[in-house]
Design an enzyme around this catalytic site. Structure first.
Site, PDB file in Angstrom:
ATOM      1  CG  HIS A  75      58.570 121.174  50.725  1.00 34.67           C
ATOM      2  ND1 HIS A  75      59.252 120.577  51.770  1.00 34.67           N
ATOM      3  CD2 HIS A  75      58.891 122.537  50.945  1.00 34.67           C
ATOM      4  CE1 HIS A  75      60.102 121.624  52.450  1.00 34.67           C
ATOM      5  NE2 HIS A  75      59.691 122.741  52.070  1.00 34.67           N
ATOM      6  N   PRO A 127      65.251 114.142  55.979  1.00 35.63           N
ATOM      7  CG  PRO A 127      64.480 114.603  58.089  1.00 35.63           C
ATOM      8  CD  PRO A 127      65.320 115.164  56.881  1.00 35.63           C
ATOM      9  CG  ASN A 128      61.171 110.187  57.552  1.00 35.37           C
ATOM     10  OD1 ASN A 128      61.677 108.856  57.976  1.00 35.37           O
ATOM     11  ND2 ASN A 128      60.915 111.216  58.403  1.00 35.37           N
ATOM     12  CB  ALA A 175      60.328 116.665  59.306  1.00 29.81           C
ATOM     13  CE1 TYR A 229      55.787 114.096  51.638  1.00 23.05           C
ATOM     14  CE2 TYR A 229      54.950 112.159  52.958  1.00 23.05           C
ATOM     15  CZ  TYR A 229      55.140 113.480  52.953  1.00 23.05           C
ATOM     16  OH  TYR A 229      55.258 114.053  54.108  1.00 23.05           O
ATOM     17  CD  GLU A 278      61.800 125.269  52.164  1.00 22.84           C
ATOM     18  OE1 GLU A 278      60.825 125.201  52.627  1.00 22.84           O
ATOM     19  OE2 GLU A 278      62.515 126.199  52.721  1.00 22.84           O
ATOM     20  CG  ASN A 320      61.918 117.693  50.052  1.00 26.31           C
ATOM     21  OD1 ASN A 320      61.677 118.015  51.301  1.00 26.31           O
ATOM     22  ND2 ASN A 320      61.276 116.838  49.420  1.00 26.31           N
ATOM     23  NE  ARG A 363      51.151 116.783  54.373  1.00 27.08           N
ATOM     24  CZ  ARG A 363      52.196 115.827  54.390  1.00 27.08           C
ATOM     25  NH1 ARG A 363      53.461 116.376  53.905  1.00 27.08           N
ATOM     26  NH2 ARG A 363      52.220 114.855  55.416  1.00 27.08           N
ATOM     27  NE  ARG A 387      57.072 110.189  55.427  1.00 28.15           N
ATOM     28  CZ  ARG A 387      57.481 111.516  55.228  1.00 28.15           C
ATOM     29  NH1 ARG A 387      58.464 111.937  54.386  1.00 28.15           N
ATOM     30  NH2 ARG A 387      56.938 112.205  56.093  1.00 28.15           N
TER      31      ARG A 387
END
Length: 143
Positions: A100, A10-11, A77, A23, A98, A74, A107, A18
């Site tokens: 990111h 998502p996103n 969330a 990012y 995985e 990735n 964070r 964003r």
């Protein structure tokens, strides 16, 4: 030729727009274009998928069983709470890395824990868009 499925959660379709301070300014399309060049140089066939919907991601993971040799993912969330995606990865037993863009451990507290990390071969985070390239290289090396 080995086949890898790239999944973006998502996103991630909003990359470049964003929170560029977190990012970066590259779009998902630009990252995929660069990753496709790397995949070609590694003799890897890369299939790319992005969705904001958990069920669609699970369907792609299931469809990778028997058709792909590995997954680069990735989860966005979903990393932090999708036991359904975790279980899908566990079910197909494909080597998965995985990735990111940001360092999730630097964070907000809720981003520090990954429910998917225990069922993947490794996690790469904090290297911006380069996390994808590092992840693909690691996955290919493992395969």
């Amino acid at each position: 030729m080995k086949k890898v499925l790239l999944i973006n959660g998502p996103n991630l379709n909003m990359l470049g727009v964003r929170e560029p301070g977190v990012y970066g300014t590259l779009s998902l399309e630009a990252i995929i274009q660069s990753l496709n060049k790397l995949a070609e140089s590694l003799s890897i066939e890369l299939a790319c998928f992005q969705s904001n919907h958990e069920g669609e991601i699970i369907d792609q993971i299931h469809a990778a069983f028997g058709t792909k040799d590995g997954i680069l993912m990735n989860p966005g969330a979903f990393t932090h709470y999708s036991y359904a995606i975790r279980d899908a990865l566990s079910a197909v037993q494909l080597p998965t890395v995985e990735v990111h863009i940001s360092n999730i451990h630097k964070r907000e507290e809720f981003r520090h824990h990954s429910v998917t990390a225990p069922v993947v071969i490794g996690q790469i985070c904090g290297f911006g868009a380069q996390s994808y390239e590092l992840g693909l290289r690691a996955l290919v090396s493992h395969m």
